[in-house]
Design a protein around this motif. Sequence first.
Motif, PDB file in Angstrom:
ATOM      1  N   PHE A 186      52.739  33.264  27.385  1.00 30.46           N
ATOM      2  CA  PHE A 186      51.437  32.735  27.494  1.00 30.46           C
ATOM      3  C   PHE A 186      50.739  32.430  26.120  1.00 30.46           C
ATOM      4  O   PHE A 186      50.132  31.305  25.977  1.00 30.46           O
ATOM      5  N   PHE A 207      52.166  29.468  36.439  1.00 32.32           N
ATOM      6  CA  PHE A 207      52.510  30.579  35.746  1.00 32.32           C
ATOM      7  C   PHE A 207      51.695  31.781  36.352  1.00 32.32           C
ATOM      8  O   PHE A 207      52.435  32.889  36.238  1.00 32.32           O
ATOM      9  N   LEU A 223      49.740  26.445  34.545  1.00 33.14           N
ATOM     10  CA  LEU A 223      48.749  27.741  34.360  1.00 33.14           C
ATOM     11  C   LEU A 223      48.775  28.240  36.008  1.00 33.14           C
ATOM     12  O   LEU A 223      49.002  29.384  36.007  1.00 33.14           O
TER      13      LEU A 223
END
Length: 163
Positions: A92, A154, A151
């Motif tokens: 990340f 993720f 995102l």
Amino acid sequence: MSQLLTIRDTIKDFFRKYDEITTPVLRFIASLIMFNSINSLFGYSDLFDKGIVVFLLSVICALVPSPLVVLLGGIVILVNVISVSLEVTLFFAVFFVVMYCVYMRMFPRCSWILALVPIFYLINLQYAIPLIVMIFAGLSGIIPAAFGVVLYYFAQCTKEINS
């Protein structure tokens, strides 16, 4: 299509007229929603479960420029994923640094899109994202929208790794 453009122009004129009042209030509300959605997607840290911390972060975000709001959101996500694993945190961190340095610093006007996309996924309006991005940001909003989709997925993968 012309009705959408008329609505857009009306909204822009209203915000230009009352900019000193509407901008901080809208940034506060948007930041509050963003941090609550981050907590629902990445709720691994006990620090951000407290309402006062989210409130104070939202007040800070109401007073700083938009790219710093995205940076604070990234830091909150980073603190949350530290408790999952070191590999996820490093992934990340690299993803966020690349995204922030490459795109958000060049196009700060579109930084709100990155925070908006995961929120729209949470409320099941992900198919409205392209329309809203094209109306308000144009072609320069495609890249942050794609980063927002990455995102969100993720966050889903992080939940699977954590369980």
